[in-house]
Design an enzyme around this catalytic site. Structure first.
Site, PDB file in Angstrom:
ATOM      1  N   LYS A   9      32.173  37.296  44.377  1.00 41.22           N
ATOM      2  CA  LYS A   9      32.037  36.147  43.723  1.00 41.22           C
ATOM      3  C   LYS A   9      32.373  36.363  41.774  1.00 41.22           C
ATOM      4  CE  LYS A   9      29.272  32.025  42.580  1.00 41.22           C
ATOM      5  NZ  LYS A   9      29.163  32.538  40.787  1.00 41.22           N
ATOM      6  N   LYS A  14      30.101  42.750  39.690  1.00 44.38           N
ATOM      7  CA  LYS A  14      31.516  43.910  40.615  1.00 44.38           C
ATOM      8  C   LYS A  14      31.642  45.151  39.453  1.00 44.38           C
ATOM      9  CE  LYS A  14      34.533  40.702  40.640  1.00 44.38           C
ATOM     10  NZ  LYS A  14      33.246  39.229  40.321  1.00 44.38           N
ATOM     11  N   LYS A  40      38.339  38.309  32.190  1.00 49.49           N
ATOM     12  CA  LYS A  40      37.504  37.983  30.514  1.00 49.49           C
ATOM     13  C   LYS A  40      37.753  40.272  29.850  1.00 49.49           C
ATOM     14  CE  LYS A  40      33.396  37.803  33.324  1.00 49.49           C
ATOM     15  NZ  LYS A  40      33.600  37.429  34.472  1.00 49.49           N
ATOM     16  N   ASP A 128      36.494  34.866  43.286  1.00 45.62           N
ATOM     17  CA  ASP A 128      36.192  33.654  43.443  1.00 45.62           C
ATOM     18  C   ASP A 128      37.575  32.803  43.776  1.00 45.62           C
ATOM     19  OD1 ASP A 128      33.625  32.524  41.478  1.00 45.62           O
ATOM     20  OD2 ASP A 128      34.471  33.851  40.639  1.00 45.62           O
TER      21      ASP A 128
END
Length: 253
Positions: A9, A14, A40, A128
């Protein structure tokens, strides 16, 4: 070549797990590539002294052409780790998953693996959603093993279950398989018991645990992994143990 995709998620840690794992492999003398597969584009920042890397999609959008050289879209970081970020489209325009697919195709055309000859390739992938480009590492054969990072939080476990199901959908095609769960502690109530129950339910072992620690945050504030900052610490040992487990399993495969 050990090829591992790390899923989980958004915000579950991560990138922390992936970059520390990459640093552990590098400290063990391995030639490592880390590819961040998230719009990102912050997967590799703590391998690069806190300096962001220009993502592949930004390069192609801003230069209006594909790069001619690997050096235009990559940078060597701590321990000689080759860092690459896929990036994504302009917010609100286009699909981030397609950016991952386009980047992977570009790296194939540039014969990245043939020229760089890595021992280990790590893909840091947003979990996600497991569709389109986000599923590319497991669907297209780029990765052979999948690590799922989760805490005991409800939504983290929900995402972890989706990731596990997605990987299982490709098992009959000899694509990637789930190697194990990495429990990144958030100190929620009965966290270990919750993740252990989830592990047993899906039949996937917990292969690593990262204690909640201010040490990780302290080193990341300095643009470093904990492996770089204090390789002899208890937290660092968690990542070295996981790296050794992955290498041992690869050698026995």
């Amino acid at each position: 070549m050990l090829k591992v995709a790390i899923y989980g998620k958004g915000g579950i840690g991560k990138s922390t797990v992936t970059s520390n794992l990459a640093a552990a492999f590098a400290n063990m003398g391995k030639r490592v590539i880390q590819i961040g597969c998230d719009p990102k584009a912050d997967s590799t920042i703590n391998l690069l002294g806190g300096e962001p890397l220009r993502p592949v999609m930004n390069y192609m959008r801003e230069e209006d052409e594909e790069p001619d050289e690997l050096a235009q879209i990559s940078k060597e970081g701590y321990g000689g780790i080759l860092c690459i970020e896929t990036g994504g489209p302009t917010p609100g325009l286009g699909c981030a998953g397609r950016g991952i697919i386009a980047t992977f195709q570009l790296l194939e055309d540039m014969e990245l693996f043939e020229h760089y000859k890595p021992d280990v390739v790590l893909y840091d992938v947003l979990g996600d959603v497991v569709c389109g480009g986000f599923a590319a590492p497991i669907r297209e054969g780029y990765a052979e093993k999948v690590l799922i990072v989760t805490s005991g939080e409800k939504m983290a476990l929900y995402a972890a279950n989706n990731i596990s199901s997605a990987v299982r959908n490709f098992e009959d095609r000899s694509y990637a398989r789930v190697f194990g769960i990495v429990l990144n502690h958030r100190n929620v109530e009965n966290e270990t018991e919750k993740v252990q129950a989830f592990s047993e339910k899906i039949g996937v072992p917990i292969v690593g645990e990262v204690p909640r620690s201010d040490e990780i945050i302290r080193w990341e504030d300095q643009g470093k992994t904990v492996i770089e900052g204090d390789p002899d610490s208890e937290i660092s040992r968690c990542f070295f143990d996981l790296a050794e487990l992955l290498l041992k399993e690869e050698e026995n495969a």
